[in-house]
Write a protein that holds these residues in place. Structure first.
Motif, PDB file in Angstrom:
ATOM      1  N   ILE A  94       0.847  -1.136   0.050  1.00  0.00           N
ATOM      2  CA  ILE A  94       0.085   0.223  -0.285  1.00  0.00           C
ATOM      3  C   ILE A  94       0.919   1.232   0.099  1.00  0.00           C
ATOM      4  O   ILE A  94       1.882   1.365   0.842  1.00  0.00           O
ATOM      5  CB  ILE A  94      -0.885   0.032   1.147  1.00  0.00           C
ATOM      6  N   VAL A  95       0.491   2.350  -1.004  1.00  0.00           N
ATOM      7  CA  VAL A  95       1.248   3.395  -0.794  1.00  0.00           C
ATOM      8  C   VAL A  95       0.095   4.496  -0.155  1.00  0.00           C
ATOM      9  O   VAL A  95      -0.801   4.605  -0.734  1.00  0.00           O
ATOM     10  CB  VAL A  95       1.514   3.884  -2.164  1.00  0.00           C
ATOM     11  N   SER A  96       0.473   5.056   0.853  1.00  0.00           N
ATOM     12  CA  SER A  96      -0.517   6.121   1.598  1.00  0.00           C
ATOM     13  C   SER A  96       0.156   7.432   1.595  1.00  0.00           C
ATOM     14  O   SER A  96       1.044   7.860   2.073  1.00  0.00           O
ATOM     15  CB  SER A  96      -0.751   5.475   3.077  1.00  0.00           C
TER      16      SER A  96
ATOM     17  N   TYR B 232      -0.494  12.430   8.552  1.00  0.00           N
ATOM     18  CA  TYR B 232       0.628  11.657   8.245  1.00  0.00           C
ATOM     19  C   TYR B 232       1.224  10.984   9.384  1.00  0.00           C
ATOM     20  O   TYR B 232       1.412   9.789   9.274  1.00  0.00           O
ATOM     21  CB  TYR B 232       1.996  12.528   7.648  1.00  0.00           C
ATOM     22  N   ASP B 233       1.079  11.597  10.593  1.00  0.00           N
ATOM     23  CA  ASP B 233       1.684  10.648  11.770  1.00  0.00           C
ATOM     24  C   ASP B 233       0.563   9.572  12.071  1.00  0.00           C
ATOM     25  O   ASP B 233       1.107   8.702  12.464  1.00  0.00           O
ATOM     26  CB  ASP B 233       1.777  11.632  13.020  1.00  0.00           C
ATOM     27  N   ALA B 234      -0.733   9.906  11.947  1.00  0.00           N
ATOM     28  CA  ALA B 234      -1.836   8.826  12.071  1.00  0.00           C
ATOM     29  C   ALA B 234      -1.714   7.697  11.291  1.00  0.00           C
ATOM     30  O   ALA B 234      -1.760   6.357  11.642  1.00  0.00           O
ATOM     31  CB  ALA B 234      -3.136   9.424  12.151  1.00  0.00           C
ATOM     32  N   ALA B 235      -1.162   7.972   9.977  1.00  0.00           N
ATOM     33  CA  ALA B 235      -1.028   6.916   8.933  1.00  0.00           C
ATOM     34  C   ALA B 235       0.360   6.038   9.355  1.00  0.00           C
ATOM     35  O   ALA B 235       0.158   4.832   9.146  1.00  0.00           O
ATOM     36  CB  ALA B 235      -0.952   7.484   7.598  1.00  0.00           C
TER      37      ALA B 235
ATOM     38  N   ARG C 250       3.788   2.002   2.673  1.00  0.00           N
ATOM     39  CA  ARG C 250       4.688   3.189   2.340  1.00  0.00           C
ATOM     40  C   ARG C 250       4.153   4.586   2.512  1.00  0.00           C
ATOM     41  O   ARG C 250       3.090   4.765   1.827  1.00  0.00           O
ATOM     42  CB  ARG C 250       5.357   3.406   1.169  1.00  0.00           C
ATOM     43  N   VAL C 251       4.231   5.180   3.907  1.00  0.00           N
ATOM     44  CA  VAL C 251       3.630   6.431   3.999  1.00  0.00           C
ATOM     45  C   VAL C 251       4.246   7.712   3.676  1.00  0.00           C
ATOM     46  O   VAL C 251       5.557   7.643   3.956  1.00  0.00           O
ATOM     47  CB  VAL C 251       3.056   6.388   5.613  1.00  0.00           C
ATOM     48  N   VAL C 252       3.607   8.529   2.704  1.00  0.00           N
ATOM     49  CA  VAL C 252       4.532   9.619   2.267  1.00  0.00           C
ATOM     50  C   VAL C 252       4.017  10.949   2.725  1.00  0.00           C
ATOM     51  O   VAL C 252       2.584  11.134   2.393  1.00  0.00           O
ATOM     52  CB  VAL C 252       4.356   9.622   0.722  1.00  0.00           C
TER      53      VAL C 252
ATOM     54  N   ALA D 257       5.906   3.357  -7.434  1.00  0.00           N
ATOM     55  CA  ALA D 257       4.305   4.048  -7.410  1.00  0.00           C
ATOM     56  C   ALA D 257       4.855   5.107  -6.354  1.00  0.00           C
ATOM     57  O   ALA D 257       4.329   6.211  -6.482  1.00  0.00           O
ATOM     58  CB  ALA D 257       3.267   3.328  -6.572  1.00  0.00           C
ATOM     59  N   VAL D 258       5.873   4.644  -5.340  1.00  0.00           N
ATOM     60  CA  VAL D 258       6.289   5.884  -4.306  1.00  0.00           C
ATOM     61  C   VAL D 258       6.958   6.835  -5.205  1.00  0.00           C
ATOM     62  O   VAL D 258       6.941   8.254  -5.132  1.00  0.00           O
ATOM     63  CB  VAL D 258       6.988   5.431  -3.200  1.00  0.00           C
ATOM     64  N   ALA D 259       8.071   6.503  -6.148  1.00  0.00           N
ATOM     65  CA  ALA D 259       8.665   7.206  -6.738  1.00  0.00           C
ATOM     66  C   ALA D 259       7.833   8.083  -7.749  1.00  0.00           C
ATOM     67  O   ALA D 259       7.999   9.471  -8.052  1.00  0.00           O
ATOM     68  CB  ALA D 259       9.674   6.530  -7.717  1.00  0.00           C
ATOM     69  N   ALA D 260       7.011   7.625  -8.399  1.00  0.00           N
ATOM     70  CA  ALA D 260       5.973   8.325  -9.235  1.00  0.00           C
ATOM     71  C   ALA D 260       5.223   9.621  -8.356  1.00  0.00           C
ATOM     72  O   ALA D 260       5.178  10.654  -8.899  1.00  0.00           O
ATOM     73  CB  ALA D 260       5.031   7.364  -9.773  1.00  0.00           C
ATOM     74  N   ALA D 261       4.821   9.311  -7.360  1.00  0.00           N
ATOM     75  CA  ALA D 261       4.264  10.143  -6.588  1.00  0.00           C
ATOM     76  C   ALA D 261       5.217  11.330  -5.894  1.00  0.00           C
ATOM     77  O   ALA D 261       4.789  12.650  -6.104  1.00  0.00           O
ATOM     78  CB  ALA D 261       3.565   9.668  -5.305  1.00  0.00           C
ATOM     79  N   GLU D 262       6.315  11.028  -5.669  1.00  0.00           N
ATOM     80  CA  GLU D 262       7.251  11.954  -5.453  1.00  0.00           C
ATOM     81  C   GLU D 262       7.910  13.145  -6.401  1.00  0.00           C
ATOM     82  O   GLU D 262       8.099  13.876  -6.251  1.00  0.00           O
ATOM     83  CB  GLU D 262       8.460  11.330  -4.816  1.00  0.00           C
TER      84      GLU D 262
END
Length: 281
Positions: A85-87, A98-101, A113-115, A144-149
């Motif tokens: 999961i990418v959150s 973010y902290d809750a996630a 992966r929380v971003v 997916a994380v890299a694409a979002a970043e």
């Protein structure tokens, strides 16, 4: 969520319902507290109530989703077949979401992966869409994380506000500057910078400020392929007019969305807000 990598975001992305459905993105709502009323952020009802509360100078606060809500979301994604999961969430400068996630991710049955994207509104929404499109194409959790970043790094967000008063109340500018701005009829232009909304320019009239906002967005878009989102709070006609002008001015426009913001932005800017997000493809 049938694909291997699931995408989760929060309601401050203001993603259209059809976009959430098309990409299988799960949006976890924040709560808006208006006096003694608690409403889900990002709904038409909460936007109308927010504008009214701000006009009447009533107390407006937001509440992050609890870790338990995120934990349930992650479990549901895993049960639906996700193996990762990418959150993706709004800037930690605005909210404890973010902290809750992060807390919930510790007990997830699958890797999460929380971003902290450093974004808000459709600046966040476009990041979630990029992550989802990468996952749909067979990308891994890291892809997916890299694409979002990458999308976050190229996205810009600009806002016009009618008054500096709400920024003063939120501690964004000093009282003396706010009073001087009101006396001179200064209309502020703001930008999202480093996860915060900061003062970009001060223009002498509303019409000139909105024209300047349009100019900034068109210049930022250039001739590249871009997505644009126009946001407002209690100013739908103003938003629709800006969207149409940008449609004519931006040759590489791919998608154009118009939506009303919620309390996370609105409480700092007030009714009359007009904003635009420029996100290169």
């Amino acid at each position: 969520m049938s694909r291997i990598v699931a995408i989760v975001t929060d309601s401050t992305a203001y993603l259209p319902r059809q976009t959430l459905g098309r990409h299988g993105i799960t949006s976890v709502p924040l709560t808006v507290v208006l006096g003694d009323r608690a409403l889900e952020d990002g709904t038409e009802t909460s936007a109308r109530a927010l504008a009214l509360a701000l006009q009447k100078r009533r107390s407006v606060t937001t509440s992050r989703p609890s870790p338990e809500v995120f934990a349930a979301t992650y479990r549901a994604a895993a049960e639906a077949g996700a193996t990762g999961i990418v959150s993706l969430h709004l800037s930690a400068e605005f909210s404890g979401t973010y902290d809750a996630a992060l807390l919930a991710a510790e007990d997830s049955p699958v890797p999460v992966r929380v971003v902290d994207t450093g974004m808000v509104a459709m600046a966040l929404g476009f990041c979630a869409v990029s992550a989802a499109e990468t996952a749909e194409a067979g990308g891994t959790l890291d892809d997916a994380v890299a694409a979002a970043e990458k999308r976050a790094g190229s996205t810009s967000a600009y806002f016009y506000v009618d008054t500096l008063d709400y920024l003063r109340r939120g501690g964004r500018i000093g009282a003396a500057q706010a009073l001087l701005g009101s006396a001179l009829a200064v209309k502020p232009l703001l930008e999202l910078n480093g996860g915060r909304i900061e003062l970009l320019e001060k223009v002498r009239t509303a019409s000139k400020a909105i024209a300047r906002l349009e100019e900034i967005v068109a210049e930022r878009a250039g001739t590249s392929r871009v997505d644009i989102a126009v946001h407002h709070l209690a100013a739908p006609e103003r938003a629709a007019a800006l969207a149409e002008r940008l449609r004519d001015r931006v040759p590489g426009l791919v998608e154009l969305d118009v939506s009303e913001v919620g309390a996370v932005i609105g409480a700092h800017t007030g009714p009359g807000l007009l904003g635009a997000v420029v996100s290169p493809r």
